[in-house]
Design a protein around this motif. Sequence first.
Motif, short mmCIF file in Angstrom:
data_model
loop_
_atom_site.label_atom_id
_atom_site.label_comp_id
_atom_site.label_asym_id
_atom_site.label_seq_id
_atom_site.Cartn_x
_atom_site.Cartn_y
_atom_site.Cartn_z
N ILE A 73 38.12 36.97 30.24
CA ILE A 73 36.79 37.25 30.35
C ILE A 73 36.34 37.52 29.30
CG2 ILE A 73 36.81 37.09 33.13
CD1 ILE A 73 37.32 39.99 33.17
N HIS A 74 35.06 37.93 29.18
CA HIS A 74 34.35 38.64 27.89
C HIS A 74 33.01 39.24 28.65
CE1 HIS A 74 36.40 35.41 25.32
NE2 HIS A 74 36.20 34.72 26.68
N TYR A 75 33.22 40.54 28.05
CA TYR A 75 32.12 41.34 28.57
C TYR A 75 30.76 41.55 27.56
CZ TYR A 75 30.24 45.41 31.17
OH TYR A 75 29.29 46.16 31.79
N ARG A 89 40.20 36.86 35.30
CA ARG A 89 38.94 36.96 36.19
C ARG A 89 39.11 37.56 37.57
NH1 ARG A 89 35.41 37.36 39.14
NH2 ARG A 89 33.83 35.95 40.01
N PRO A 110 30.97 29.99 32.03
CA PRO A 110 30.08 30.52 33.14
C PRO A 110 29.94 32.18 32.94
CG PRO A 110 31.16 28.85 33.91
CD PRO A 110 31.98 29.20 32.57
N ALA A 111 28.73 32.48 33.30
CA ALA A 111 28.49 33.92 33.35
C ALA A 111 28.82 34.50 34.92
CB ALA A 111 27.13 34.29 33.03
N PHE A 112 29.47 35.68 35.17
CA PHE A 112 29.27 36.15 36.54
C PHE A 112 29.10 37.67 36.31
CE2 PHE A 112 33.60 38.22 36.28
CZ PHE A 112 34.14 37.66 35.45
N ALA A 134 38.19 41.19 37.22
CA ALA A 134 37.13 41.50 36.79
C ALA A 134 36.40 42.69 37.38
CB ALA A 134 36.03 40.42 36.87
N PHE A 179 29.70 39.53 32.69
CA PHE A 179 30.92 38.76 32.08
C PHE A 179 30.61 37.48 31.77
CE2 PHE A 179 32.67 42.50 34.41
CZ PHE A 179 33.65 42.95 33.64
N PHE A 180 31.24 36.72 30.81
CA PHE A 180 31.37 35.27 30.78
C PHE A 180 33.00 35.08 31.00
CE2 PHE A 180 28.01 35.76 27.75
CZ PHE A 180 27.08 34.81 28.44
N ILE A 181 33.35 33.97 31.78
CA ILE A 181 34.75 33.36 31.77
C ILE A 181 34.81 32.76 30.45
CG2 ILE A 181 36.14 31.90 32.84
CD1 ILE A 181 34.66 32.35 35.61
N THR A 182 36.27 32.76 30.03
CA THR A 182 36.43 31.78 28.81
C THR A 182 36.33 30.48 29.57
OG1 THR A 182 38.09 33.41 28.03
CG2 THR A 182 38.38 31.17 27.11
N ASN A 230 29.47 41.14 21.51
CA ASN A 230 30.32 41.76 22.33
C ASN A 230 31.33 41.02 23.12
OD1 ASN A 230 30.14 44.91 23.20
ND2 ASN A 230 30.45 43.85 25.09
#
Lengths: 191, 191
Positions: free
Chosen positions: B171-173, B80, A184-186, B83, B179-182, A20
């Motif tokens: 960002i990646h969901y 980000r 990093p995750a957020f 988000a 999420f993750f940041i690139t 994903n």
Amino acid sequence: MTAAIAPVAVPLAKAYRLLNHGPVTLVSSAHGDRSNVMAASWAMALDFDPAKVAVVVDKSTLTRQLIEASGEFALNIPSRRIAPETLKVGTLSGKDGDKWAAAGLESFPAERITAPLVAGCVGWLECRIIPEPHNQQRYDLFLAEVVAAWADPRVFSDGHWHFGDDMLRTIHYVAGGSFFITGPAFDVGTE
Amino acid sequence: MTAAIAPVAVPLAKAYRLLNHGPVTLVSSAHGDRSNVMAASWAMALDFDPAKVAVVVDKSTLTRQLIEASGEFALNIPSRRIAPETLKVGTLSGKDGDKWAAAGLESFPAERITAPLVAGCVGWLECRIIPEPHNQQRYDLFLAEVVAAWADPRVFSDGHWHFGDDMLRTIHYVAGGSFFITGPAFDVGTE
């Protein structure tokens, strides 16, 4: 099994979570006595249940011949540690000789398909093609059902990635040998 | 134009680089006097030249109605900074009222399509659907040609992302508001 650590099964309904966040993938394939591995950034989840994926595989590749002949492939998700090998299998052609050896990659057997899985990856999706000749011929686009999924439990368990060591993070390809590490995750609260 | 900074045109043959690393996207659409925006992780590049993309849009959504009626949509790549708004448009439905206002997002006009673009994003792909009714009906899968592409020059120029400020990273969901940041870029030498 030559994987550094034993992969743990991922429930098929959660298999999409391996893809994903859009990591680069390695497509492994086999038919008869030949097998191959190539890199693909153009891969995505297509459905939750039954789990499906979509991937673009160019007509010029050996992988294309092998997956059309066998009806199967695996999407393997490499970590930062094997980024050099990932780039190599993205630039060499299996038509010029055994790409596994040339790239320094090893394989181990899949459970539900004959295509081998790539050792040193952190996620694996075993896939059976859903025949759609028009998509394959016109767009190089393959749709497939996920028949088994696996993850390295050091970084993925209970349906979630939990990266620590940067070398085990997944990677995202840009172009010309440039990648991003998954950062990093957020969490965003759902107010 | 209400974008914080003027988007710069991306040559169509380089448009895939906006998507290649697998960021989450916002799908914007319009038909008649209605417009909408939804989140989509299942989007990828499909071809270089002419530039094409593939995206999954569920039958239950207002976006689906608008893009089937208009034959157009845009893929917007959020940073980000937005988000929280990205998560909101991924959980609300446009069928329940104006999602732009509810999510706190603003739009600005596209150049080649009638669907608006999402302000505060860092990349934009204006897309015209390639009609493939079987894919749309059976897999919720839309293929489209990219007819214009844009990027925020603070983070993308000359065909490359160059992130600095974390709030402007893509960002990646994953799932459930995560999420993750690139992350950091790295290069692998092609020995």
